[in-house]
Design an enzyme around this catalytic site. Sequence first.
Site, PDB file in Angstrom:
ATOM      1  N   SER A 105       0.811  -1.220   0.000  1.00  9.20           N
ATOM      2  CA  SER A 105       0.000   0.000   0.000  1.00  9.20           C
ATOM      3  C   SER A 105       0.846   1.272   0.000  1.00  9.20           C
ATOM      4  CB  SER A 105      -0.900   0.025   1.231  1.00  9.20           C
ATOM      5  OG  SER A 105      -1.742  -1.099   1.233  1.00  9.20           O
TER       6      SER A 105
ATOM      7  N   GLU B 107       5.203  -0.812  14.566  1.00  7.57           N
ATOM      8  CA  GLU B 107       5.633   0.518  14.135  1.00  7.57           C
ATOM      9  C   GLU B 107       6.677   1.125  15.056  1.00  7.57           C
ATOM     10  OE1 GLU B 107       2.505  -0.507  14.593  1.00  7.57           O
ATOM     11  OE2 GLU B 107       1.888  -0.756  12.511  1.00  7.57           O
TER      12      GLU B 107
ATOM     13  N   PHE C  82      -0.632   5.375  11.935  1.00  8.40           N
ATOM     14  CA  PHE C  82       0.224   4.479  12.726  1.00  8.40           C
ATOM     15  C   PHE C  82       1.640   5.043  12.875  1.00  8.40           C
ATOM     16  CE2 PHE C  82      -2.602   1.467  10.195  1.00  8.40           C
ATOM     17  CZ  PHE C  82      -3.628   1.530  11.122  1.00  8.40           C
TER      18      PHE C  82
END
Lengths: 312, 279
Positions: free
Chosen positions: A36, A57, A82
């Site tokens: 993505s 993350e 995120f």
Amino acid sequence: MANKSMATRDAYGEALLELGKRRLDIVVLDADLSGSTKTGKFGKAFPERFFNIGVAEQDMIGMASGLSLTGKLPFASTFAVFETGRAWEQIRQTVCYSNLNVKLVATHSGITVGEDGASHQAVEDIALMRVLPNMTVIVPSDGYETTQVINTIADEYFGPVYVRLGRSKVPSVMPERYRFKIGKAHVFNMGKDANIIAAGIMVSMAIAAAEILKKNGIDTGVINMSTIKPLDTKTLLKAAKSCRVLVTAEEHSVIGGLGSAVSEFLSEHYPVPVVKIGIRDEFGCSGSSEELLKFYGLTPDKIVKTIKKALK
Amino acid sequence: MAKVSQATVIELKEKAKELRKEILKMLTTAQSGHTGGSLSAADIVTALYFHKMRHNPKDPKWRERDRFILSKGHAAPLLYAALALSGYFSKSLMKTLRKLGSPLQGHPCSRTLPGVEISTGSLGQGLSIANGIAAGLKLDGLGSRVYCLLGDGEIQEGQVWEAAMTAAHYKLDNLCAFVDNNGLQIDGHCCDVMYIEPIVKKWEAFGWNVFDINGHDMAAIVNALDQAETVRDKPTMIVARTVKGKGISFFEGKVQYHGMAPTPEELKKALKELDEDGK
Ligand SMILES: Cc1ncc(C[n+]2csc(CCOP(=O)(O)OP(=O)(O)O)c2C)c(N)n1
Ligand SMILES: [Mg+2]
């Protein structure tokens, strides 16, 4: 390149790949969203310089920091919510406090994420990044500018940078001759009646709005403030002084984003009213990107109405 | 593998004592800071800075150096003592700990103090950074090693376990970490605050090579460090069983000395204890 409609994330994927070819110190990190964010292209071409950290993350930011400490130039990507939210403290404590050469390039910012809804729509990321010392914040308006931003922050700037990209296709707005410089706004034109200071996808909306207003005899200027920090205060001051109504337009909360940055500066140096177009202290929701832009009033039409009302 | 010589062990133990003295003096002058966790890891850090690590105080950024990341950044006085006694900066600087304008910030700051690899203080983040350094060194084909020190309370942070997975996944065998397993954190015993056992099994389950040692046994520390270097394809975790406040009888195992500096009287007594130890 400068008149192709494309998503800024696609431009990023291409730019990163090219960058990887010419600079061996580039490393790329992602948190299970490389398809993505488009970092996957780099990953495929240079697997040894690509680190998928999984859905982690905070660890990704730490790992990127460590890599930068060995002289690598890391680009760390995931969705904006995120990247800036989950890993905010890692960005603060390590990347910014130690002024590391880590580039944070997040995609899927704003409401144009669409159907995934509020959990995935960052409308507060600019605020979160802008408040951090040493951080530079850039919101490119189209694919052409994105490519330039990526190359500039890699080749010409040492230090933390946050780049805010989007999921959906955006029209190309920047002229072929345009050269991005950190902290330098692009003035399409200065208006006598109104000036719109815009960033990201709102630049094309501002241009469309200015055209409509022109037909109504309202002279409206458009400025692409793609670097939100450091703000191009010289251009901003000129814009504020040259018109009767100053408007900001952003796909972000009106709290803490471009509108706030503009207001903060002007309130101290040239106090004039600043009319803010953006998300009003609320979360996003599901819908198509176009529907949501209408729903939240991020359209040329809304800009036109706002300016007409303010001029009354 | 040849075990460490008795002479080296004696030398290192003396050095650890010196470090402890500097830590106590520094903290007493500052009248704030973290005593217990600086003392509990003093033997580990001594073994690293005065025996195991290849580093050059005259050239703190030497490309081929081994790296040390103090993930439990509140043990800053320990790191400062090791750096000062190694010659990174003048020993007199230790008097400025925590004072306005001092490079010796309350928690380590890499921008102000040479020898500090990266700023720490917010727990749970150091191992991720160590991973990144280890991966970067591998990309450069350098044989340097990365060491990282965590607290046992610190491993309650979720990010530690993200990093644990990453280190194993990327086979970072140039990484060796420690858990300073002193059994205490701020609010009490680790296992009362939030149960952390079985520590060894956890790291093993995460794909690490694990050594379980007495963290005050200098020979055991050095031998574990030597062995870690021979392990291939896995990071090593040394779970070091320690005593918080180690070396000073009236600080040992006392939870309240986590973040309390010695009084001048306590310092006097403490220095005397250290001088008499082993005599
Ligand atoms: C993220 C974060 N939360 C809280 C703190 C406050 N804090 C400092 S030390 C500490 C306890 C640490 O315990 P442990 O890791 O066992 O350290 P040690 O016993 O070795 O001193 C806490 C909660 C912190 N520094 N960072
Ligand atoms: Mg502890």
